[in-house]
Design a protein around this motif. Structure first.
Motif, PDB file in Angstrom:
ATOM      1  N   VAL A   1      -2.161   6.769 -13.356  1.00  0.00           N
ATOM      2  CA  VAL A   1      -3.614   6.650 -13.438  1.00  0.00           C
ATOM      3  C   VAL A   1      -3.939   5.442 -14.289  1.00  0.00           C
ATOM      4  O   VAL A   1      -3.487   5.317 -15.417  1.00  0.00           O
ATOM      5  N   TRP A   2      -4.683   4.574 -13.714  1.00  0.00           N
ATOM      6  CA  TRP A   2      -5.122   3.419 -14.501  1.00  0.00           C
ATOM      7  C   TRP A   2      -6.474   3.771 -15.103  1.00  0.00           C
ATOM      8  O   TRP A   2      -7.451   3.993 -14.397  1.00  0.00           O
ATOM      9  N   LEU A   3      -6.468   3.856 -16.405  1.00  0.00           N
ATOM     10  CA  LEU A   3      -7.703   4.266 -17.067  1.00  0.00           C
ATOM     11  C   LEU A   3      -8.704   3.131 -17.094  1.00  0.00           C
ATOM     12  O   LEU A   3      -8.344   1.979 -17.317  1.00  0.00           O
ATOM     13  N   GLU A   4      -9.948   3.447 -16.883  1.00  0.00           N
ATOM     14  CA  GLU A   4     -10.989   2.449 -16.981  1.00  0.00           C
ATOM     15  C   GLU A   4     -11.191   2.100 -18.454  1.00  0.00           C
ATOM     16  O   GLU A   4     -11.279   2.978 -19.293  1.00  0.00           O
TER      17      GLU A   4
ATOM     18  N   LEU B   1      -6.000  -0.421  -6.541  1.00  0.00           N
ATOM     19  CA  LEU B   1      -5.681   0.567  -7.583  1.00  0.00           C
ATOM     20  C   LEU B   1      -6.873   1.469  -7.903  1.00  0.00           C
ATOM     21  O   LEU B   1      -6.775   2.376  -8.727  1.00  0.00           O
ATOM     22  N   LYS B   2      -7.978   1.188  -7.251  1.00  0.00           N
ATOM     23  CA  LYS B   2      -9.208   1.968  -7.419  1.00  0.00           C
ATOM     24  C   LYS B   2      -9.702   1.930  -8.871  1.00  0.00           C
ATOM     25  O   LYS B   2     -10.019   2.956  -9.481  1.00  0.00           O
ATOM     26  N   ILE B   3      -9.721   0.734  -9.412  1.00  0.00           N
ATOM     27  CA  ILE B   3     -10.260   0.523 -10.766  1.00  0.00           C
ATOM     28  C   ILE B   3     -11.172  -0.695 -10.742  1.00  0.00           C
ATOM     29  O   ILE B   3     -11.133  -1.488  -9.800  1.00  0.00           O
ATOM     30  N   ASN B   4     -11.955  -0.820 -11.796  1.00  0.00           N
ATOM     31  CA  ASN B   4     -12.861  -1.975 -11.858  1.00  0.00           C
ATOM     32  C   ASN B   4     -12.102  -3.277 -11.995  1.00  0.00           C
ATOM     33  O   ASN B   4     -11.011  -3.310 -12.582  1.00  0.00           O
ATOM     34  N   GLU B   5     -12.732  -4.321 -11.516  1.00  0.00           N
ATOM     35  CA  GLU B   5     -12.130  -5.652 -11.630  1.00  0.00           C
ATOM     36  C   GLU B   5     -11.937  -6.025 -13.093  1.00  0.00           C
ATOM     37  O   GLU B   5     -10.931  -6.651 -13.464  1.00  0.00           O
ATOM     38  N   SER B   6     -12.866  -5.626 -13.957  1.00  0.00           N
ATOM     39  CA  SER B   6     -12.753  -5.954 -15.387  1.00  0.00           C
ATOM     40  C   SER B   6     -11.525  -5.278 -16.004  1.00  0.00           C
ATOM     41  O   SER B   6     -10.842  -5.856 -16.851  1.00  0.00           O
ATOM     42  N   THR B   7     -11.272  -4.067 -15.565  1.00  0.00           N
ATOM     43  CA  THR B   7     -10.075  -3.364 -16.051  1.00  0.00           C
ATOM     44  C   THR B   7      -8.819  -4.100 -15.609  1.00  0.00           C
ATOM     45  O   THR B   7      -7.866  -4.244 -16.388  1.00  0.00           O
ATOM     46  N   VAL B   8      -8.827  -4.564 -14.395  1.00  0.00           N
ATOM     47  CA  VAL B   8      -7.682  -5.323 -13.877  1.00  0.00           C
ATOM     48  C   VAL B   8      -7.455  -6.564 -14.728  1.00  0.00           C
ATOM     49  O   VAL B   8      -6.325  -6.864 -15.128  1.00  0.00           O
ATOM     50  N   ARG B   9      -8.523  -7.274 -15.012  1.00  0.00           N
ATOM     51  CA  ARG B   9      -8.414  -8.509 -15.816  1.00  0.00           C
ATOM     52  C   ARG B   9      -7.843  -8.197 -17.196  1.00  0.00           C
ATOM     53  O   ARG B   9      -6.984  -8.924 -17.712  1.00  0.00           O
TER      54      ARG B   9
ATOM     55  N   ASN C   1       0.840  -1.204   0.000  1.00  0.00           N
ATOM     56  CA  ASN C   1       0.000   0.000   0.000  1.00  0.00           C
ATOM     57  C   ASN C   1       0.872   1.251   0.000  1.00  0.00           C
ATOM     58  O   ASN C   1       0.628   2.201  -0.741  1.00  0.00           O
ATOM     59  N   TYR C   2       1.886   1.225   0.854  1.00  0.00           N
ATOM     60  CA  TYR C   2       2.785   2.372   0.959  1.00  0.00           C
ATOM     61  C   TYR C   2       3.500   2.626  -0.369  1.00  0.00           C
ATOM     62  O   TYR C   2       3.589   3.758  -0.835  1.00  0.00           O
ATOM     63  N   SER C   3       3.979   1.560  -0.983  1.00  0.00           N
ATOM     64  CA  SER C   3       4.730   1.684  -2.238  1.00  0.00           C
ATOM     65  C   SER C   3       3.834   2.206  -3.359  1.00  0.00           C
ATOM     66  O   SER C   3       4.256   3.039  -4.161  1.00  0.00           O
ATOM     67  N   LEU C   4       2.608   1.750  -3.409  1.00  0.00           N
ATOM     68  CA  LEU C   4       1.677   2.238  -4.429  1.00  0.00           C
ATOM     69  C   LEU C   4       1.359   3.719  -4.210  1.00  0.00           C
ATOM     70  O   LEU C   4       1.239   4.479  -5.177  1.00  0.00           O
ATOM     71  N   ASP C   5       1.272   4.126  -2.948  1.00  0.00           N
ATOM     72  CA  ASP C   5       1.033   5.542  -2.643  1.00  0.00           C
ATOM     73  C   ASP C   5       2.193   6.398  -3.126  1.00  0.00           C
ATOM     74  O   ASP C   5       1.999   7.483  -3.670  1.00  0.00           O
ATOM     75  N   VAL C   6       3.407   5.899  -2.914  1.00  0.00           N
ATOM     76  CA  VAL C   6       4.598   6.630  -3.362  1.00  0.00           C
ATOM     77  C   VAL C   6       4.558   6.787  -4.872  1.00  0.00           C
ATOM     78  O   VAL C   6       4.808   7.860  -5.414  1.00  0.00           O
ATOM     79  N   LEU C   7       4.204   5.706  -5.539  1.00  0.00           N
ATOM     80  CA  LEU C   7       4.137   5.714  -6.998  1.00  0.00           C
ATOM     81  C   LEU C   7       3.097   6.713  -7.486  1.00  0.00           C
ATOM     82  O   LEU C   7       3.336   7.478  -8.424  1.00  0.00           O
ATOM     83  N   ARG C   8       1.981   6.735  -6.841  1.00  0.00           N
ATOM     84  CA  ARG C   8       0.908   7.665  -7.217  1.00  0.00           C
ATOM     85  C   ARG C   8       1.361   9.098  -7.048  1.00  0.00           C
ATOM     86  O   ARG C   8       1.180   9.931  -7.924  1.00  0.00           O
TER      87      ARG C   8
END
Lengths: 201, 176
Positions: B90-93, B150-158, B77-84
């Protein structure tokens, strides 16, 4: 073979990077600073003791000063009620020199002197001492009362110039009585007339 | 020392217990963070902050939970926050894309895997694919959990996973 399955079976091999011992030392320091802060507590306790000692010393100092002031007041009150006019004068002068704050007990004593003292010089010195507090309503009222009752010419003149200095309009009635009194000395009358003019302006 | 005793001592802020936990899991956390941040110093900072945060919040851990996994999630979580914050990822939907459009290009069964090759190829992937692959393949998160992180939809992740995996397999096949 399934990629995920392969990776999970060899998970430990993916964690091959190692932190250095240098970093271990850095972490130890950070951990102690963040979660094991002992010195600050001692510092706070130390500061508390210093503050306590300072309060104690200040308290003693103030205490000694209060006792001194009480002693001085005791001596002054004794002087103000002395038989000797000279000693009473000395007391009034020391009050004029040393006191800056209004002390009700002393002021009441001075007002009593103003009305009852047999010595004109003592009364004149008393009026000067009372004029140190021009806004004091008790003093202003009693100067007017004294103006009406006073018979010694020099003290009358002092009272007249005082009410004029204070611009005390309430004294006009008393001044008029003085001017109309046949027994009033001419010089006192002329001072009263001048004061009357001054107050009418 | 059993884990429950270790957790209890950490809850009581016992320094030696905390250092024991640190020594047990430091490299695991470091590798998890490095896979995301790709930078040694950043990953070290993440490890330090995550352990301290973990010790501060250790009262929240349930007794039966695995301490290592719990700490690992903190560092991820910490590492992803740093990256953000640094790169504003931004992971686009991409909900307009149909799942059937993304086909597997290379057959996994045709490839002989090696840990070093997989690590090297993942390391070279674009960030948005690398993160999803790391979380799914190595850290063993589900697609749903990754979507939540990542605060994106599961379908986007897939979708991101399939594309990323295809790229990875292509690379592995080239080097095969």
């Amino acid at each position: 073979m399934d990629l995920k399955k392969y990776i999970q079976e060899h998970k430990n091999e993916f964690d091959d990077k190692k932190l250095s011992t240098d970093f271990d030392a850095v972490f130890k320091t950070a951990l102690k600073n963040k979660l094991h802060q002992k010195p600050t507590k001692n510092k706070v306790v130390y500061l508390k003791y210093i503050a306590l000692a300072a309060c104690l010393i200040l308290g003693i100092f103030i205490g000694v000063k209060i006792i001194n002031q009480q002693e001085i007041k005791k001596e002054l009150m004794a002087n103000l009620s002395a038989d000797s006019a000279g000693v009473r004068l000395e007391g009034i002068y020391s009050f004029s020199d040393d006191y800056t704050k209004e002390d009700t007990q002393i002021i009441k004593t001075l007002i009593k002197i103003l009305h009852t003292d047999s010595n004109g010089n003592v009364k004149i010195a008393t009026i000067d001492a009372l004029l140190k507090f021009p806004t004091n309503e008790l003093i202003r009222k009693n100067l007017i009362i004294a103006l009406e009752k006073e018979t010694l010419p020099l003290v009358q003149i002092k009272l007249i110039t005082s009410v004029s200095f204070l611009r005390e309009k309430r004294a006009q009635k008393s001044l008029k009585k003085i001017m109309e009194n046949k027994q009033t000395f001419p010089i006192v009358k002329s001072n009263a007339a001048l004061a009357m003019n001054n107050l009418k302006q | 020392m059993n884990e429950q005793k270790l957790i209890q001592d950490c809850k009581n802020n016992v320094y030696s217990a905390q250092m024991q936990v640190y020594n047990l899991y430091k490299n695991r956390l470091y590798n998890s963070s490095f896979r995301i941040l790709k930078n040694r110093e950043d990953a070290q900072d993440a490890v330090q902050e995550s352990f301290i945060k973990g010790f501060e919040k250790i009262h929240q851990i349930k007794e039966e939970k695995h301490l290592g996994s719990w700490l690992n999630r903190i560092v991820i979580n910490y590492s992803l926050d740093v990256l953000r914050k640094r790169k504003k990822i931004v992971w686009l939907e991409e909900t307009y894309l149909l799942e059937t459009e993304i086909e597997e290009v290379v057959n996994e069964d045709d490839i002989t895997f090696s840990v070093d090759k997989i690590k090297a190829c993942i390391h070279q992937l674009k960030e948005k694919y690398r993160i999803v692959l790391v979380l799914y393949l190595i850290e063993n998160y589900t697609h749903k959990e990754i979507g939540h992180l990542l605060k994106i939809n599961e379908s986007t992740v897939r979708n991101q996973y399939r594309r990323g995996k295809n790229m990875l397999l292509e690379q592995l096949n080239k080097n095969h």
